[in-house]
Design a protein around this motif. Sequence first.
Motif, mmCIF file in Angstrom:
data_model
loop_
_atom_site.group_PDB
_atom_site.id
_atom_site.type_symbol
_atom_site.label_atom_id
_atom_site.label_comp_id
_atom_site.label_asym_id
_atom_site.label_seq_id
_atom_site.Cartn_x
_atom_site.Cartn_y
_atom_site.Cartn_z
ATOM 1 N N ALA A 28 49.971 58.523 -29.424
ATOM 2 C CA ALA A 28 49.804 57.083 -29.651
ATOM 3 C C ALA A 28 50.027 56.312 -28.359
ATOM 4 C CB ALA A 28 50.777 56.610 -30.735
ATOM 5 N N GLN A 29 51.114 56.610 -27.687
ATOM 6 C CA GLN A 29 51.427 55.937 -26.430
ATOM 7 C C GLN A 29 50.405 56.282 -25.354
ATOM 8 O OE1 GLN A 29 55.453 56.533 -25.074
ATOM 9 N NE2 GLN A 29 54.859 56.149 -22.952
ATOM 10 N N ARG A 30 50.045 57.549 -25.262
ATOM 11 C CA ARG A 30 49.082 57.968 -24.243
ATOM 12 C C ARG A 30 47.719 57.311 -24.461
ATOM 13 N NH1 ARG A 30 48.650 63.707 -24.951
ATOM 14 N NH2 ARG A 30 47.047 63.606 -23.384
ATOM 15 N N MET A 43 52.031 60.851 -40.014
ATOM 16 C CA MET A 43 50.583 61.070 -40.024
ATOM 17 C C MET A 43 50.088 61.288 -38.596
ATOM 18 S SD MET A 43 47.726 61.238 -41.707
ATOM 19 C CE MET A 43 48.061 60.605 -43.333
ATOM 20 N N ALA A 44 49.074 62.146 -38.443
ATOM 21 C CA ALA A 44 48.457 62.401 -37.135
ATOM 22 C C ALA A 44 46.971 62.081 -37.234
ATOM 23 C CB ALA A 44 48.667 63.849 -36.715
ATOM 24 N N MET A 45 46.550 60.997 -36.590
ATOM 25 C CA MET A 45 45.139 60.600 -36.651
ATOM 26 C C MET A 45 44.511 60.421 -35.269
ATOM 27 S SD MET A 45 45.269 58.000 -39.904
ATOM 28 C CE MET A 45 43.513 57.939 -40.191
ATOM 29 N N VAL A 46 45.323 60.269 -34.237
ATOM 30 C CA VAL A 46 44.830 60.181 -32.861
ATOM 31 C C VAL A 46 45.240 61.471 -32.160
ATOM 32 C CG1 VAL A 46 45.021 58.936 -30.675
ATOM 33 C CG2 VAL A 46 44.917 57.677 -32.819
ATOM 34 N N HIS A 47 44.274 62.110 -31.526
ATOM 35 C CA HIS A 47 44.501 63.441 -30.976
ATOM 36 C C HIS A 47 44.198 63.485 -29.480
ATOM 37 C CE1 HIS A 47 44.995 64.791 -35.102
ATOM 38 N NE2 HIS A 47 43.898 64.115 -35.389
ATOM 39 N N ARG A 92 48.552 46.400 -23.608
ATOM 40 C CA ARG A 92 49.824 46.680 -22.931
ATOM 41 C C ARG A 92 51.012 46.321 -23.827
ATOM 42 N NH1 ARG A 92 49.338 50.456 -19.193
ATOM 43 N NH2 ARG A 92 48.099 49.831 -17.421
ATOM 44 N N ARG A 93 50.890 45.225 -24.565
ATOM 45 C CA ARG A 93 51.962 44.847 -25.487
ATOM 46 C C ARG A 93 52.080 45.871 -26.617
ATOM 47 N NH1 ARG A 93 51.305 40.987 -29.539
ATOM 48 N NH2 ARG A 93 49.767 39.915 -28.263
ATOM 49 N N ALA A 94 50.942 46.320 -27.142
ATOM 50 C CA ALA A 94 50.969 47.341 -28.191
ATOM 51 C C ALA A 94 51.642 48.609 -27.674
ATOM 52 C CB ALA A 94 49.543 47.647 -28.661
ATOM 53 N N GLU A 95 51.348 48.971 -26.445
ATOM 54 C CA GLU A 95 51.977 50.151 -25.849
ATOM 55 C C GLU A 95 53.491 49.970 -25.771
ATOM 56 O OE1 GLU A 95 51.749 52.854 -21.768
ATOM 57 O OE2 GLU A 95 50.767 50.889 -21.808
ATOM 58 N N ARG A 96 53.942 48.802 -25.327
ATOM 59 C CA ARG A 96 55.387 48.543 -25.253
ATOM 60 C C ARG A 96 56.029 48.619 -26.635
ATOM 61 N NH1 ARG A 96 53.387 44.457 -21.790
ATOM 62 N NH2 ARG A 96 53.769 42.855 -23.370
ATOM 63 N N GLU A 97 55.337 48.107 -27.635
ATOM 64 C CA GLU A 97 55.892 48.128 -28.987
ATOM 65 C C GLU A 97 55.938 49.548 -29.549
ATOM 66 O OE1 GLU A 97 54.221 45.078 -31.487
ATOM 67 O OE2 GLU A 97 54.645 43.531 -29.993
ATOM 68 N N VAL A 98 54.957 50.368 -29.231
ATOM 69 C CA VAL A 98 54.972 51.770 -29.660
ATOM 70 C C VAL A 98 56.115 52.510 -28.967
ATOM 71 C CG1 VAL A 98 53.682 53.950 -29.527
ATOM 72 C CG2 VAL A 98 52.567 51.885 -30.392
#
Length: 188
Positions: free
Chosen positions: A149-151, A82-86, A130-136
């Motif tokens: 997502a990461q960006r 799915m693509a929801m963040v652009h 930051r933790r969410a970013e590491r998990e992604v």
Amino acid sequence: MGNRLSKIYTRTGDDGSTGLGDGSRVAKDSLRVGAYGTVDELNSTIGMVLASDGVADDVREALTQVQHDLFDLGGELCIPGMAMVHDADIERLEQVLDAFNDPLPPLKDFILPGGGMAASCCHLARTVCRRAEREVIALGREEEVRPQAQRYLNRLSDLLFVVSRVLARASGHGEVLWNHERRRKPQA
């Protein structure tokens, strides 16, 4: 909108699995569930910022939009493919970040988490981000994850840092600066 839950418990997760948005089942401790779970936690911590006293309307508006974006991001992570963040969402974050950062004085020291309740909650949100970013990133090593997502999370953590500064200054508490001189021994 999809099916509405009339009953909150389903018992389907009692075996340690959960359903993704595409209907597939995975372990509750899978990287994907961890990533979107931490995005949900991040959204909750931003709710704590918004529930704090003294949050200006421009900050409230920006963070409310972020909460909607994070709900979309959680959905994207919950539904593989799915693509929801652009890119436009990331560009909007950058514009908001610049608008909040431009009036601030340049940093000369590290800032400690603090500066009043709203600023402290915002610092907490930044660390969860930051933790969410590491998990992604970890999920992206194992499964397909869109780079947006990461960006988005990377840019959001920067925004949350700047908003923490804005909130600390607006609260009257001010920013709490790291005292790197505190460990130096006094000269005899």
